[in-house]
Design an enzyme around this catalytic site. Structure first.
Site, short mmCIF file in Angstrom:
data_model
loop_
_atom_site.label_atom_id
_atom_site.label_comp_id
_atom_site.label_asym_id
_atom_site.label_seq_id
_atom_site.Cartn_x
_atom_site.Cartn_y
_atom_site.Cartn_z
N PHE A 152 9.06 7.96 -38.65
CA PHE A 152 8.35 8.28 -37.41
C PHE A 152 9.15 9.34 -36.67
CE2 PHE A 152 7.22 8.04 -32.96
CZ PHE A 152 5.85 8.10 -33.04
N ASP A 244 17.17 12.04 -37.24
CA ASP A 244 16.42 11.67 -36.04
C ASP A 244 17.07 10.41 -35.48
OD1 ASP A 244 14.66 10.62 -34.19
OD2 ASP A 244 12.86 11.19 -35.31
N LYS A 273 15.08 8.64 -26.47
CA LYS A 273 14.89 7.30 -25.89
C LYS A 273 16.05 6.78 -25.02
CE LYS A 273 11.28 5.37 -28.79
NZ LYS A 273 10.92 6.19 -29.94
C1 LIG Z 1 10.07 7.27 -30.33
C2 LIG Z 1 10.53 8.13 -31.44
C3 LIG Z 1 10.21 9.50 -31.48
C4 LIG Z 1 9.30 10.14 -30.47
O1 LIG Z 1 9.84 10.12 -29.18
P1 LIG Z 1 8.90 10.47 -27.93
O2 LIG Z 1 9.86 10.48 -26.78
O3 LIG Z 1 7.88 9.41 -27.85
O4 LIG Z 1 8.31 11.78 -28.19
C5 LIG Z 1 10.74 10.27 -32.49
N1 LIG Z 1 11.52 9.73 -33.44
C6 LIG Z 1 11.86 8.43 -33.43
C7 LIG Z 1 12.77 7.89 -34.49
C8 LIG Z 1 11.35 7.57 -32.45
O5 LIG Z 1 11.65 6.28 -32.47
#
Ligand SMILES: *Cc1c(COP(=O)(O)O)cnc(C)c1O
Length: 423
Positions: A152, A244, A273
């Site tokens: 994700f 990420d 986050k």
């Molecule tokens: C939540 C998340 C995103 C997206 O972040 P947003 O602030 O909602 O755009 C991207 N990568 C990972 C691993 C996430 O958990």
């Protein structure tokens, strides 16, 4: 146990306000399937709904409220910064942005930072940086970025394309070109993909983008041997490893960055986050070897403003002052042991408990018809907020300030909820 006894009692200290979900739904786009719960107040690891009921918050705004709710250090930082200066644009030097970048550089493998507002935007920055590197350093006309199944990376067009889950891409074609997918934790699949996509200077793999631990995709930690082999492949070919760290970074794994659990360093990584503790901020970080953006290449109006950076710096400093990496590791261990004990009690229901620090998942067995959302709903009625990570995994991502007694309380409530569901 009857459902009534599981409903938490209203907290009489709160001052309930009137809230009408129908009015809300008539004005807000229906992008979310929401729980019938409106939250209006928080303190530490607890939140209260508009009817005055208290909940233990093991969601933390989806792994975001690092310091919980209304932490005195955040209240002070927010108040002072808004009184001083909150936004000016990147036409000028912003001292708070520099200070936060210096903290991040001092506490990671990165040498440079670009600030934006969210995880998706941070990943967009990483993708653009990798593409520029591919064109200008590797001289690839049509660079491909490999990502993992069940990953994700966000909801913009490039990041839904990077996300290896078709459900997020459905109805949004045409997607962004230049991505290919491999199973996670499978090194042979990476080797095969790189070989198959090798079109010399025309088209080949320029970067590999992975989460150190897949969050949304079901709380799946990366294997150490896999990531070390991926790092070796990237080094051998001169291609980039992008991590990420949006969900797992900023201390959630019990180490500041997820990659520290894997014994490797990325060339580029992203954070969001937990970085602002709930104030919107994102960051794309890189080593000096790929610090190739020039003025005009990339920008964000809000990105790195004094407000977000001042508050995020306070979150970072509080992580250190309150020793929250140690707390995340210890409370995580306590939580996993408790979850494991529940799993042992229900061998036909629960397949596995896994995670790092304070990002943990409870996977339901394939045989049971029970879904993660059912557990989340019953736990919510009993005063515990949890979030699914897919249909079969319940995710536990409390604030990093969570105490031993709060972990015990969450385990007791969950145990009762599962007993009720399986009765
Ligand atoms: C939540 C998340 C995103 C997206 O972040 P947003 O602030 O909602 O755009 C991207 N990568 C990972 C691993 C996430 O958990």
């Amino acid at each position: 146990m009857s459902p009534e006894t599981l409903i938490s009692q209203p907290n009489l200290e709160t001052n309930p306000s009137v809230f009408d979900p129908a009015e809300f739904d008539a004005a807000v786009m229906t992008t979310y399937g929401r729980f019938p719960l409106a939250l209006e107040r928080g303190q530490g690891c607890r939140v209260w709904d508009t009817e005055g009921r208290a909940y233990l918050d093991f969601v933390a705004g989806i792994a975001t409220c690092t310091l919980g709710h209304a932490h005195p250090a955040m209240v002070k930082a927010v108040t002072e910064q808004i009184q001083k200066l909150h936004h000016v644009s990147n036409l000028y030097y912003i001292p708070e942005q520099g200070a936060l970048a210096q903290w991040l550089v001092a506490h990671s493998c990165a040498d440079r930072v670009f600030f934006c507002n969210s995880g998706a935007e941070a990943n967009e920055g990483a993708i653009k940086l990798a593409r520029k590197y591919a064109h200008t350093v590797l001289h690839i006309d049509d660079p491909v970025i490999l990502t993992a199944h069940a990953s994700f990376h966000g909801r913009t067009l490039a990041t839904i394309t990077a996300t290896g889950q078709p459900k997020y891409q459905k109805n949004f074609a045409p997607l962004v070109p230049g991505f290919a997918y491999v199973p996670f934790n499978d090194i042979e699949a990476i080797k095969t993909a790189i070989a198959e996509l090798d079109g010399g200077e025309k088209r080949r793999v320029a970067a590999i983008l992975l989460e150190p631990l897949q969050g949304e995709g079901g709380v799946r930690p990366g294997d150490v041997s896999y990531f070390q082999a991926v790092r070796q492949i990237c080094d051998d070919l001169g291609i980039l490893l992008i991590l990420d760290e949006v969900q797992v970074g900023m201390g959630r794994s019990g180490k500041l960055w997820g990659y520290e659990n894997l014994g490797i360093e990325p060339d580029i990584f992203t954070s969001a986050k937990g970085l602002g503790g709930g104030i919107p901020i994102g960051a794309t970080l890189c080593k000096s070897s790929c610090n190739i953006f020039q003025p005009g290449d990339h920008a964000s109006t809000y990105g790195g403003n004094p407000f977000a950076c001042g508050v995020a710096l306070t979150v970072c400093q509080t992580l250190e002052q309150e020793n929250l990496l140690v707390n995340a590791a210890q409370r995580g261990e306590q939580l996993r042991q408790g979850l494991q004990a529940i799993a042992t009690q229900y061998p036909n229901l629960i397949a596995e408990v896994r995670g790092w620090g304070l990002i943990n998942g409870l996977e339901l067995s394939a045989e049971t018809e029970m879904t993660s959302i059912e557990i989340v709903k019953v736990a919510m009625a009993a005063g515990l907020l949890l979030v699914p990570a897919g249909p079969k995994v319940v995710r536990f991502v409390p604030p990093l300030i969570v105490t031993a007694s709060e972990v015990d309380e969450a385990l007791a409530t969950l145990g009762k909820a599962i007993a009720q569901l399986s009765a």
